[in-house]
Scaffold this motif. Sequence first.
Motif, PDB file in Angstrom:
ATOM      1  N   PRO A 159      74.363  -8.630   0.424  1.00 51.58           N
ATOM      2  CA  PRO A 159      73.106  -7.868   0.428  1.00 51.58           C
ATOM      3  C   PRO A 159      73.043  -6.833   1.550  1.00 51.58           C
ATOM      4  O   PRO A 159      72.470  -5.751   1.368  1.00 51.58           O
ATOM      5  N   ARG A 160      73.668  -7.134   2.697  1.00 53.04           N
ATOM      6  CA  ARG A 160      73.637  -6.178   3.814  1.00 53.04           C
ATOM      7  C   ARG A 160      74.514  -4.967   3.508  1.00 53.04           C
ATOM      8  O   ARG A 160      74.146  -3.830   3.813  1.00 53.04           O
ATOM      9  N   GLU A 216      75.273  -3.887   0.515  1.00 54.61           N
ATOM     10  CA  GLU A 216      74.581  -3.143  -0.532  1.00 54.61           C
ATOM     11  C   GLU A 216      73.434  -2.331   0.069  1.00 54.61           C
ATOM     12  O   GLU A 216      73.208  -1.172  -0.299  1.00 54.61           O
ATOM     13  N   ALA A 217      72.721  -2.927   1.055  1.00 59.24           N
ATOM     14  CA  ALA A 217      71.632  -2.213   1.723  1.00 59.24           C
ATOM     15  C   ALA A 217      72.169  -1.021   2.511  1.00 59.24           C
ATOM     16  O   ALA A 217      71.528   0.037   2.571  1.00 59.24           O
ATOM     17  N   HIS A 253      74.671   0.819   1.695  1.00 59.10           N
ATOM     18  CA  HIS A 253      74.894   1.880   0.700  1.00 59.10           C
ATOM     19  C   HIS A 253      73.574   2.580   0.350  1.00 59.10           C
ATOM     20  O   HIS A 253      73.494   3.816   0.351  1.00 59.10           O
ATOM     21  N   HIS A 254      72.531   1.797   0.087  1.00 63.45           N
ATOM     22  CA  HIS A 254      71.248   2.383  -0.316  1.00 63.45           C
ATOM     23  C   HIS A 254      70.613   3.175   0.823  1.00 63.45           C
ATOM     24  O   HIS A 254      70.020   4.247   0.604  1.00 63.45           O
ATOM     25  N   GLN A 255      70.730   2.677   2.052  1.00 62.67           N
ATOM     26  CA  GLN A 255      70.160   3.394   3.191  1.00 62.67           C
ATOM     27  C   GLN A 255      70.893   4.726   3.418  1.00 62.67           C
ATOM     28  O   GLN A 255      70.275   5.732   3.773  1.00 62.67           O
ATOM     29  N   THR A 265      67.741   1.921  10.503  1.00 61.83           N
ATOM     30  CA  THR A 265      68.123   0.828   9.602  1.00 61.83           C
ATOM     31  C   THR A 265      69.600   0.936   9.216  1.00 61.83           C
ATOM     32  O   THR A 265      70.324  -0.066   9.179  1.00 61.83           O
ATOM     33  N   HIS A 314      72.695  -1.777   9.929  1.00 59.43           N
ATOM     34  CA  HIS A 314      73.580  -2.345   8.907  1.00 59.43           C
ATOM     35  C   HIS A 314      75.053  -2.062   9.225  1.00 59.43           C
ATOM     36  O   HIS A 314      75.926  -2.900   8.938  1.00 59.43           O
TER      37      HIS A 314
END
Length: 983
Positions: free
Chosen positions: A561-562, A564-565, A567-569, A616, A620
């Motif tokens: 999840p981190r 993936e986060a 990538h989204h951030q 953020t 990450h």
Amino acid sequence: MARIYVALDIEATGMDPERDEIIEVAAIKFRDEQVLERFETLVQPRRPVPLSVSSLTGLTMRDLRRAPIFTHVAPRLRQFVRNYPIVGQSPEYDLQMLAAHGLELRNPVYDTFRLATILLPDLPAYSLASIAARLGISVAQQHRAMADVETTMAVFLGLCDLLREYDLETLRRLADYTTQAGLPESDVFEAVYRELAEQGIGQLGGVLAERLRTAVPGVHHAAELVFLLPRERPSRLEPTGRIPQLDTEWIGHLYGQAGIFAQTLPGYEHRPGQILMAQAVARTLNEGGQLLVEAGTGTGKSLAYLLPAVFHAVERGETVVVSTDTLALQDQLFAKDLPLLRRALETAAEEDPRLARAAQFRATVLKGRSNYLCLRRWFLRQREPFQSRAEALLAAKITAWLPQTETGDRAELHLTSEEQAAWAQVAESEGACLPHRCLFNRRNQCFLYRARATAESAHIVIVNHALLLSDLLAESRVLPPYHHLIIDEAHHLVDEATQQFGFQVAQEDVRELVRRVLGLDHLGRFTGVLGELWSALAALPDATARGFARELGEKLTEWWPRVEALHHQAEGLFLLLGNIVQHHPAENGSYDRQVRITQSVRHEATWSAVEEVGQTLTTHLRSVCSALHWAGVRVDELPETVRDEVSELVTELDVLERRARELHDRLQEVLFAPRAERVYWLTWRAQPPHLSLNMAPLQVASLLNELLFSRLETCVLTSATLTVDRSFAYIREQLGLTDADELVVDSPFDYASSTLLCLAEDIAEPGEPGYQRQVNETLLGLLRATRGRALVLFTSHSALQAAYRAIKRPLEQEGILVLGQRIDGSPRQLVERLKARPETVVLGTNAVWEGVDVPGEALSVLVIAKLPFAVPSDPVFAARCEAYADPFHEYAVPQAVLRFKQGFGRLIRSTRDYGVCVVLDRRMVTRRYGQSFVQSLPPCTIRRTTTAQIPRLAQEWLVRQQDRLAASTAGGKGGQSNGSAGS
């Protein structure tokens, strides 16, 4: 191959299927080398054939007037082709043109160009004639349909013969990769594979591959065998212990009328300036220190510094590094000038033992890391699925190339821009290698370190500025130790240092990091280095390995999840940065934009959101670093036998941890902790879409002194353009060379007699109403008067396009061909057409201001439309201007003068050259700083005149020069160019 094929080619009035028309069609039906049937016809167009097409094909309306129209040809052609596979050289254009005229063919299509880029990676160009020449196929005629079809058929058969030389394992991979890339040519690979398999040919490769699979898991085909065998390393260059002083008088004699070059080179010219420069270089090598040399066009500066450098290196057993800016000069030095020098030394070796020793010099070319294939990354990359067509096609090209290459240099491959991007996944890069851990390096198979080992044994090492400077910052140096450096094309050093001492963070960098660290495939399995490590450990029989695999599997579920986060951030951050770019107007209506990140930008409302997302994102990134570090430490605790099984993955863990920390630190600096001595900006490019954060140092002089100049015993910096108003003050200040000696060597060419400089007095200034119209009108009058023979230099592509639209039709109606950069071809292609057909005008921008060499009458007119000042909004330029009390005169003008001198240098390239240079920028006459431009040029004949008078003056000057040259030749006084010795 028993299949029937149809080779097809057309000629047309242009490249636009919607507007242009077919004027000739030819096809050959063949099986193996047997021609079964031919089809050939001219086609009558509705509109006249353009001059550019007639000049290539030789076809005119007189030839086509009685030919059938295409609607009568189409049914016959369809019946001829039927459903057979079509073979062509880049046939997409031909098929689009046929479809636009009502004949749509849906046959399988095999492109000889695409096949050749895979199977002939060493070609410098991939025209049909170039491919044919490489295959030993004679080409009697080009740009006529039947001649091109015959060549296409022969090329296709030759390429199929090349395929038969591969082992079955390699052919299998080529078929698979080209299938994944969606290439119809995969049918050809598959057909040859089946043919050889049925005949039992190519089995040796299969046997070797089987032995290799048994001995080394993960290696699958015979071409890889060579990389698992140790190779010898060349012995390092050792100091001789001698410290002789170069005899400058003797060296001067070697360049004289009875010297070694006069004995070797036909038509060699004694050049006093070349001798002065060679002696100055020799003195600097004797005494140490720094030397700035401006050597005018025709001095022969390459040989002027190479000969003393070779003597110094051989006598002392020391490496001399020669750095250039361009690949063209690198190639000239290594492939032309150094062999010429060796031949001259060998010819006279019996006269002096010093010459005999010098003739034994060793030289090599060394390139930047990213030019070399990393075998470790290449074999790792094959374990993962390809994400794009470009990646699969790159894999096919590398697979076909690996059995052939000795260097691993990507310059041997023909790569598209998309494939160049994919190359970064398998290339050497700083921080992507731990040499002491690398299996391929320990066996001396690593391409990069083999090149380095060769450089360690060489007297002369040729590099480019990018490698020279990037190597100063690298943890593991590529260049061998050196204390003597010659920098050619030194006027580019500041710009290259600005780039190399800065950095760029792009959206793709974060995406690539995420992909390589951890991901999920479509079946929900973990991928990336952490996923592969988990799979590899779980498959081992060792209990400790399986125990760690279970522990790592739990961690992966926690980390995913981190990641993936992250990538989204990153996507969110670059979306916000893109919004900032869009809210700042583009200069000159350009689609590419640069926005400097100033304090005012940081105070905009959007920047607060950037900082929030950035916090953020960097958090990450720190988590990813911690995860990679934890995995690396835990693997080190496993038994040695287990570590050996996953050694490549452990190396990748270290590499990615360093890359993640680097990205974190760079983002942290740009977003939250900018430094006063640096400038930051955003770059947005429309095609292909690209957004990046950038940093560059405000000044590079102190960095160059600290990292480079202070570590050298000798440094010679040379170029044809270093002075402004005959002074080195500007370049000294930019490079921080306060104590360097100076030498200006004037060109041996007689500019006063050969060159007319016309300065327009009555034209509007750039940017004023009517300026572009006056430029167009002046060009029309001038180029009609001179019948082309011209190069026109612009500072923007929009200005080039405006002139192109205005002058092309009226000039071509009078038989003068007009060609535009990026419209009608690359600079190299356009220059070749100018050489072949002098009644031609080439319009060019940045890439043509330097490096273009057209000696003789084909280039007799040079037009500089506008003084080449930097774009004021360029972030680095704008930031540096702020450091000057008078930025325009102290910084902008000197920079533009050096650029202007480079452009002017295109006109006169040999002692027999003559010409006219026209400047259509009134500021040369009306502004005080205009004198700096004039006084920085060689002493020409100057005319300040009106635009109306320019055509007559140019025409009269060229006629007078033709008469002068004819009289000189008749009297036996004609000079002769010295080739590379005079460059």
